[in-house]
Design an enzyme around this catalytic site. Structure first.
Site, PDB file in Angstrom:
ATOM      1  CD  GLN A  40      25.681 -86.866 -27.793  1.00 12.18           C
ATOM      2  OE1 GLN A  40      26.770 -87.238 -28.191  1.00 12.18           O
ATOM      3  NE2 GLN A  40      25.077 -85.812 -28.304  1.00 12.18           N
ATOM      4  CG  HIS A  41      21.087 -89.546 -29.845  1.00 12.42           C
ATOM      5  ND1 HIS A  41      21.315 -88.305 -30.390  1.00 12.42           N
ATOM      6  CD2 HIS A  41      22.152 -90.311 -30.177  1.00 12.42           C
ATOM      7  CE1 HIS A  41      22.471 -88.332 -31.036  1.00 12.42           C
ATOM      8  NE2 HIS A  41      22.992 -89.527 -30.920  1.00 12.42           N
ATOM      9  CG  ASP A  82      27.935 -90.368 -24.764  1.00 13.23           C
ATOM     10  OD1 ASP A  82      27.780 -89.619 -25.753  1.00 13.23           O
ATOM     11  OD2 ASP A  82      27.486 -91.532 -24.723  1.00 13.23           O
TER      12      ASP A  82
END
Length: 470
Positions: free
Chosen positions: A72-73, A228
């Protein structure tokens, strides 16, 4: 005839591909390939790793559906032609820490961000990386016609698309950007404009949990994918009241909830899960690699590290490790380093240090569990997963430090399994994902060791960057 689906886990360290039976979830074949090290990566390296992992898994020509779970991110920037503008800034890149603090102040504090999107910017969050880009690389920010996340970009690649208007994401990954509200189900483009100093690039469309968003060149249906942590929760069949403690590259404590979380302190991120529910989450930067580092320091393997830790007394004779080896995300201390407290002649042994490392890691995760429950999230059971869960010492000491029995499923690639289960859901339709066979689960119990948590609490905040004896 068996219908096959594929789940892809594009993580920080590697790409894993699992081909599964769509009805049972049984893994038929698999493949993997490594990713480059570092906190920024050219997304084309992910595509290359995906190609090698798919080849190792025997190809995808016979699968009916595919979904991608991803780290992520990460900020992926694309120009008008779909070309990557600069290497992606990953979640563990802490150069955006000052940008995050500026954004919090710009909107009027943590409460304003919590009310707006359920997430208070930290260095890891995408919106902070967007602000860093605007301030430090304005030329790249000007060229960025579209922003997306790692799993969005890989799904787009699998679809063979080149138009940035065809980018698609899902609620779980979008909720980690800092400019999408999982509670309201919409982007807050005003916050992205705030971060980018007025720029307004294209963002991926947010698809439904089981929506078919395209197809591969071989004609397999593409699912929307997931972040995830949400993919792992989907693999585990996590329900409301389940808390997942994942010990991997990062440490994650997350819980399936029917209601969104809004923590003005920014300790709990108000993320979404992959089913339409919510996934309040606490993430730390330091998890399994704390065990790796301690094993390396002692010159032992992980089995011996566990043996050493379990041969020392609870509390390690007063020795405490604060495991902020790479800075820390929760609490927000990007400049911190690890600290060792309470070193004495009587505890200056490999056994005590091994025990202190395991207990310190677990105390950090226990803090995360406290933050989750402080949001009113009920806890029915704790599931311990991730590479770190292979540690015997971590499994046996976890219930005592966390203060609750712990269930440990069989080791598995849960992000890839969750992505594959979503792919099967895309094929099956309906309001809930198909039921898959679960593996064996082992339960661990121990009396709570409140003194370990109390001692850790005494020294955790004493110093951010000093090895100190006390």
């Amino acid at each position: 005839m068996v219908t096959l689906v594929a789940g892809i886990d594009s993580s920080t360290q590697s790409c894993k591909v699992l081909v599964c039976d769509a009805r049972t979830g049984h893994v038929v074949r698999e493949g993997r390939a490594p990713h480059p090290d570092g906190t920024e990566v050219d997304p084309r390296a992910w595509a290359d790793a995906l190609g090698r992992a798919v080849a190792a898994a025997g190809g995808l020509d016979d699968v009916a559906a595919v979904s991608v779970g991803g780290q992520q991110h990460g900020l992926v920037t694309l120009d008008e032609t779909g070309t990557v503008v600069r290497p992606a800034l990953l979640w563990n890149d802490t150069r955006s820490a000052a940008a995050a603090a500026d954004l919090v102040a710009d909107l009027g504090g943590g409460q304003a961000w919590a009310d707006a999107v359920g997430v208070v910017p930290l260095a890891a969050i995408t919106v902070a990386k967007a602000r860093w880009l605007a301030d430090h690389e304005p030329g790249h920010a000007d060229r960025a016609a579209a922003l997306c996340l790692p799993h969005d970009w890989l799904t787009w690649q699998l679809a063979g698309a080149s138009d940035v208007g065809a980018l698609v994401t899902d609620r779980s990954d979008a909720s980690g950007t800092g400019y999408y509200s999982a509670a309201d189900g919409c982007y807050r483009t005003d916050l992205l404009e705030l971060a980018l100093r007025g720029r307004r690039p294209v963002l991926p469309r947010v698809a439904g949990p089981a929506e078919r968003v395209g197809e591969t060149a071989a004609g397999a249906a593409l699912g929307p994918g997931a972040g995830d942590n949400a993919a792992a929760a989907l693999a585990l069949g996590a329900r409301e009241g389940d808390v997942i403690v994942s010990v991997g590259t990062s440490g994650v404590v997350s819980a399936v909830s029917a209601t969104p979380s809004r923590d003005p302190a920014g300790l709990v991120a108000g993320f979404a899960d992959a089913t339409g529910r919510h996934l309040p989450l606490v993430c730390t930067l330091n998890a399994a690699r704390v065990l790796d580092a301690t094993a390396a320091l002692l010159g032992v393997d992980h089995d011996e590290l566990s043996r050493l830790a379990l041969s020392a007394p609870p509390g390690a004779g007063g020795l405490v490790m604060v495991p902020y080896l790479e800075g820390e995300r929760t609490p927000n201390r990007p400049g911190a380093t690890g600290a060792i407290h309470g070193l004495r002649l009587t505890n200056s042994t490999p056994e005590h240090l091994a025990r202190a490392a395991v207990e310190g890691l677990l105390c950090s995760l226990a803090d995360g569990l406290d933050h989750i429950t402080a949001q009113g999230v009920p806890v029915r059971r704790v599931l311990l997963v991730g590479g770190g869960a292979r540690s015997r010492a971590l499994r046996e000491l976890a219930p005592g430090v966390l203060g609750i029995p712990v269930e440990v499923p069989e080791p598995g690639e849960y992000v890839a399994v969750g992505a594959a289960r979503q792919a099967a859901w895309v094929l099956a339709g309906g309001t809930e994902p198909p039921r898959w066979e679960g593996g064996a689960v082992r339960r661990y119990e121990a009396d709570p060791v409140a003194a370990v948590r109390a001692r850790y609490g005494e020294v955790r905040d004493l110093t951010e960057g000093t090895i100190r004896c006390r």
